[in-house]
Design an enzyme around this catalytic site. Sequence first.
Site, short mmCIF file in Angstrom:
data_model
loop_
_atom_site.label_atom_id
_atom_site.label_comp_id
_atom_site.label_asym_id
_atom_site.label_seq_id
_atom_site.Cartn_x
_atom_site.Cartn_y
_atom_site.Cartn_z
N CYS A 17 -2.61 9.40 2.34
CA CYS A 17 -2.26 8.73 1.09
C CYS A 17 -3.37 8.91 0.05
CB CYS A 17 -1.99 7.25 1.33
SG CYS A 17 -3.32 6.41 2.17
N GLU A 59 0.88 -1.17 0.00
CA GLU A 59 0.00 0.00 0.00
C GLU A 59 0.92 1.21 0.00
OE1 GLU A 59 -3.18 0.02 -0.18
OE2 GLU A 59 -3.69 -2.05 0.25
#
Length: 507
Positions: A270, A236
């Site tokens: 993010c 990720e």
Amino acid sequence: MTDATDKLESLNPATGDVVGVHAVDDAAAVDAAVARAREAAGWWAGLGFDGRKQVLGQWRGVLTRRMAQLADVVHQETGKPHADAQLEIGLAIDHLAWVGSHAEKVLGRRRVSPGLLLANQAASVEYLPLGVVGVIGPWNYPVFTPMGSIAYALGAGNAVVFKPSELTPGVGVWLADSLREVVPDHALLQTVTGFGETGAALCRAAIDKLAFTGSTATAKKVMATCAERLTPVLIEAGGKDALLVDEDADVTAAADAAAWGAFSNAGQTCIGVERVYVHDRVHDRFVDELTRRARSIHAGVDADAKLGPMTMPSQVDVVRRHVDDALARGGRAVVGGEDAIGERFVQPTVLVDVPEDSLAVTQETFGPTLTVTRVRDMDEAVELANAGRYGLGSAVFSDKRGAELARRLRSGMTAVNSVIAFAAVPGLPFGGVGDSGFGRIHGPDGLREFTYAKAVTRQRFKPVLNLTTFDRTPEQDTMFATLLTALHGRATQLPKRPLRMRRDARR
Ligand code: NDP
């Protein structure tokens, strides 16, 4: 945070105060933790879905009752407002609840049709735990982000060894301690603390999978290290999310969402909004609305401050470089700009007329800034949004074309007429494409990510046509060919009309 040979000092980024002192775990300490986890994994897998659901439910209760205490630790180590810390903890708890109530349904044994050729077999598949999962996490959402791996790995029947960021070790230690209260005799979740070397030791240890959340650059190192033992990885990584505003969009709602998506958590998200592409017809109105909102919030330590400091001091330089580069190439700051960048705090900054090849458009900024670009139509918006190497999240504001535009965006997740909503829906997979990584946390995919598929066939009766024997006769081979032709022969005929692309897949 300081590197004082054998200890790690965790600092409050708003003040520089030391808020905790932790060990720097070396390879031997990491290996020992993994060995303990291996023992716990056997016990945990043996508990089955019901037993695990009970334990995870008790842990959820502890987390919920002590939410304020954990939020304090997050607030101290990251500097983010207490309420924001509580929000990420609350969402993590909701995911944990989903894991408990869905693990069996997603992973439990289910029958599969054996097909006509193997009609004498009963076929089934189930998803079994891998064993020990290593989790490496970032500092920006030190509870929600790693819990996306930890909760799902535990729910799938694995034990976990967690290495938090060197900036948020206290949060990691708190999480492991809280589960230890429920399960004092088994090392189900352990936290190892330290710097990058400790993370690298975890990658080298005898783990069965490594779930990494962090930057793309570190992800490449993690993959290379894990390759030494052929340890599978889940990545990720970073993002450069775009938000599209169509001509029929609710412009006020879009500006509100863009402001929150870009500035909340001081832009250190993010899936934060870093680029906005707005239809020419509503561009000016959007910029006005966004400007008003951006001017109404500020970063600081006072009670009215909606934004905290930059958690990682070096990130301030990245933000400055991106803003300077944008302005030097002809961009304009309608809010903030060079003066908005202080030593620890960065004020909201809105950039317009920024060329598409500038750093503020192509690289992850990870600060409370965003670029707004005028487009002639949504085709151009999609093209520009898809031009980068990242593909994590995205958002579309449109009355009529939301679903269609969402599908055309090359990103793992898209929110239509809101931002970031997909992260809070436990049943949806979370993850990206390209430089944003691969694999998924959350949802059924997130549970399966920490398992291996186990396929079993059981012969129920002797086959009419036994294909797997040296006693096979030429007659049986002929029978097999005839059967196969009957089953699949027609598939070779060419279609009468040429295939046409689906309408929504064009362009
Ligand atoms: P980093 O890549 O700097 O660090 C991530 C983790 O990796 C930290 O725990 C770090 O430890 C550890 N690490 C560093 N070097 C190594 C190594 N050689 N081997 C193994 N582990 C190592 O990321 P940040 O912590 O700065 O986090 C910000 C980044 O995370 C952003 O790019 C953001 O987009 C991304 N992110 C992605 C999310 C997603 O779900 N896709 C969610 C949240 C953030 P240490 O801190 O001790 O150096």
